[in-house]
Design an enzyme around this catalytic site. Structure first.
Site, short mmCIF file in Angstrom:
data_model
loop_
_atom_site.label_atom_id
_atom_site.label_comp_id
_atom_site.label_asym_id
_atom_site.label_seq_id
_atom_site.Cartn_x
_atom_site.Cartn_y
_atom_site.Cartn_z
CE LYS A 111 -10.55 -0.44 -7.03
NZ LYS A 111 -9.51 -1.41 -6.96
CE LYS A 192 -2.65 5.85 -4.43
NZ LYS A 192 -2.62 4.51 -3.59
CE LYS A 195 -0.02 -2.51 -6.91
NZ LYS A 195 -0.93 -3.55 -6.11
P1 ATP Z 1 -3.86 1.45 -7.03
O1 ATP Z 1 -3.02 2.43 -7.62
O2 ATP Z 1 -4.46 0.60 -7.93
O3 ATP Z 1 -4.58 2.12 -6.00
P2 ATP Z 1 -1.82 1.22 -5.23
O4 ATP Z 1 -0.46 1.38 -6.02
O5 ATP Z 1 -2.32 2.21 -4.09
O6 ATP Z 1 -2.81 0.48 -6.30
P3 ATP Z 1 -2.17 -1.14 -3.35
O7 ATP Z 1 -1.97 -2.58 -3.70
O8 ATP Z 1 -3.63 -0.47 -3.22
O9 ATP Z 1 -1.47 -0.30 -4.39
O10 ATP Z 1 -1.16 -0.63 -2.14
C1 ATP Z 1 -0.11 -1.36 -1.55
C2 ATP Z 1 0.36 -0.56 -0.43
O11 ATP Z 1 1.28 0.39 -0.95
C3 ATP Z 1 -0.67 0.06 0.21
O12 ATP Z 1 -0.07 -0.14 1.70
C4 ATP Z 1 -0.78 1.38 0.03
O13 ATP Z 1 -0.83 2.46 1.15
C5 ATP Z 1 0.95 1.72 -0.56
N1 ATP Z 1 1.15 2.80 -1.62
C6 ATP Z 1 0.33 2.83 -2.81
N2 ATP Z 1 0.87 3.79 -3.29
C7 ATP Z 1 1.46 4.69 -2.73
C8 ATP Z 1 2.24 5.99 -2.89
N3 ATP Z 1 2.22 6.78 -3.74
N4 ATP Z 1 3.09 6.44 -1.64
C9 ATP Z 1 2.97 5.58 -0.67
N5 ATP Z 1 2.55 4.49 -0.45
C10 ATP Z 1 1.83 3.96 -1.44
#
Ligand code: ATP
Ligand code: LTN
Length: 326
Positions: A111, A192, A195
């Site tokens: 980051k 994956k 967000k």
């Molecule tokens: P960013 O995309 O900004 O990294 P994120 O979508 O990974 O964010 P977080 O707030 O970091 O979201 O994660 C919240 C939870 O959701 C964490 O426990 C993470 O492991 C899970 N998670 C996020 N994306 C996935 C995915 N594609 N499949 C399964 N679990 C997920």
């Protein structure tokens, strides 16, 4: 009963990957453990943000968690910024972690690289995360693979503190779901679902309406061999659809393929299953969104429950450190 703690940041929109990979598991754990869940708003301050957006995102994320089945009666649900013990403990965590340990965190490296403003908070982020976890005598921390390094650091901080000042903190463990719990992007099934790709065609948001969900699944990338079969290496797109369909109807991805022969039918069945899965969640969310005062009340109760545990741990920590009682 084991204590479970996890946190989620109010940045970006919550998507199907968050629900299937994390939140559904949180819901199950609230009946199997003493679960504490936190909307970590202070962690969202490490990068530039818009105050109005943060306020709206924090409330809306809490409502989405409740709508997903997190029940403030069966667990403790609160907002990090409502429990000042987190920031007080974080200072001590910063003084217990070494500069070298914090510098080695890959999230910080990713980051900060190329960013035109790198806050001190981005660097000390894992110390605040350690305080989140350690304040609750946490045994287990359910998180995604990307958080493994932060939990390892939390363990090292707890162990070091205990050996310097006497037994104070429980040393927690990360609970990381199996690889199958990763939902991939519909357009780029090698990545994956995330967000950070907010609004992109490959991400299903929990608040997407049925026609948007249909469209996104219709355009999902598959392959050219035409066979509906679960094989994540050779057929990432089709396998991701089968994983989503299976998760939505509570079956394994192989079983989800039963009776489906064409890609068009697979996409249609997956879209319908996801729409059915999200329908009650969205209805509950809209009810909660219409009454923000009620969510505020639930979060205030959650913060009170959280403070009871956090302040006891903090007192123990202060006393073992040699700080005068107040
Ligand atoms: P960013 O995309 O900004 O990294 P994120 O979508 O990974 O964010 P977080 O707030 O970091 O979201 O994660 C919240 C939870 O959701 C964490 O426990 C993470 O492991 C899970 N998670 C996020 N994306 C996935 C995915 N594609 N499949 C399964 N679990 C997920
Ligand atoms: N860093 C985590 C969010 C987070 C968290 C926590 C997770 C903050 N504090 C404590 C588990 C326990 C993330 O980026 N997903």
């Amino acid at each position: 009963m084991a204590r479970v703690f996890s946190g989620i940041k109010p940045t970006g929109s919550v998507h199907l990957g968050n629900l299937l990979g994390a939140l559904r598991n949180w819901v199950v754990m609230q009946d199997e453990a003493d679960a504490v869940y936190c909307v970590v708003d202070l962690h969202a301050l490490t990068v530039r943000h818009d105050p109005a957006e943060l306020r709206a995102a924090t409330l809306s994320l809490a409502q989405l968690l409740i709508a997903s089945g997190i029940d403030p009666e069966r667990c403790t649900l609160f907002v990090q910024g409502h429990v000042p013990e987190h920031t007080e403990c974080a200072w001590v965590m910063e003084c217990t972690a070494s500069f070298g340990e914090l510098r080695r965190m890959t999230q910080f490296k990713d980051k900060s690289e190329g960013a035109d403003f790198v806050s001190g908070g981005l660097f000390t982020y894992p110390a605040l995360q350690a305080s989140d976890i350690l304040l609750y005598d946490t045994d287990q921390v359910p998180v995604g693979e990307d958080q493994r390094q932060h939990i390892e650091l939390t363990r090292d901080i707890a162990t070091r503190f205990n050996s310097r000042y006497g037994d104070t903190f429980v040393v927690p463990e990360a609970v990381i779901p199996p690889a199958g719990a990763r939902i991939m992007d519909l357009q780029h099934p090698e990545n994956k679902m995330s967000k950070s790709d907010d609004g992109a065609q490959g991400t299903i948001l929990l608040l997407d309406d049925p026609s948007a969900i249909h469209k996104k699944f219709k355009r999902a990338v598959t392959d050219s061999d035409g066979e509906v079969r679960f094989d994540p290496t050779l057929k990432p797109g089709v396998s991701n659809l089968l994983s989503i369909l299976g998760a939505a109807i509570d079956r394994g991805p192989e079983a989800a393929a039963d009776g489906i022969e064409r890609y068009g039918d697979l996409k249609e069945a997956t879209a319908e299953a996801v729409i059915d899965l999200l329908r009650p969640l969205q209805a509950r969310y809209h009810e909660l969104a219409a009454d923000p005062a009620e969510t505020g009340r639930l979060l205030a109760l959650g913060a009170e429950k959280a403070r009871t545990v956090a302040s006891a741990t903090l007192d123990r920590m202060r006393s073992n450190l040699g700080l005068l009682p107040r």
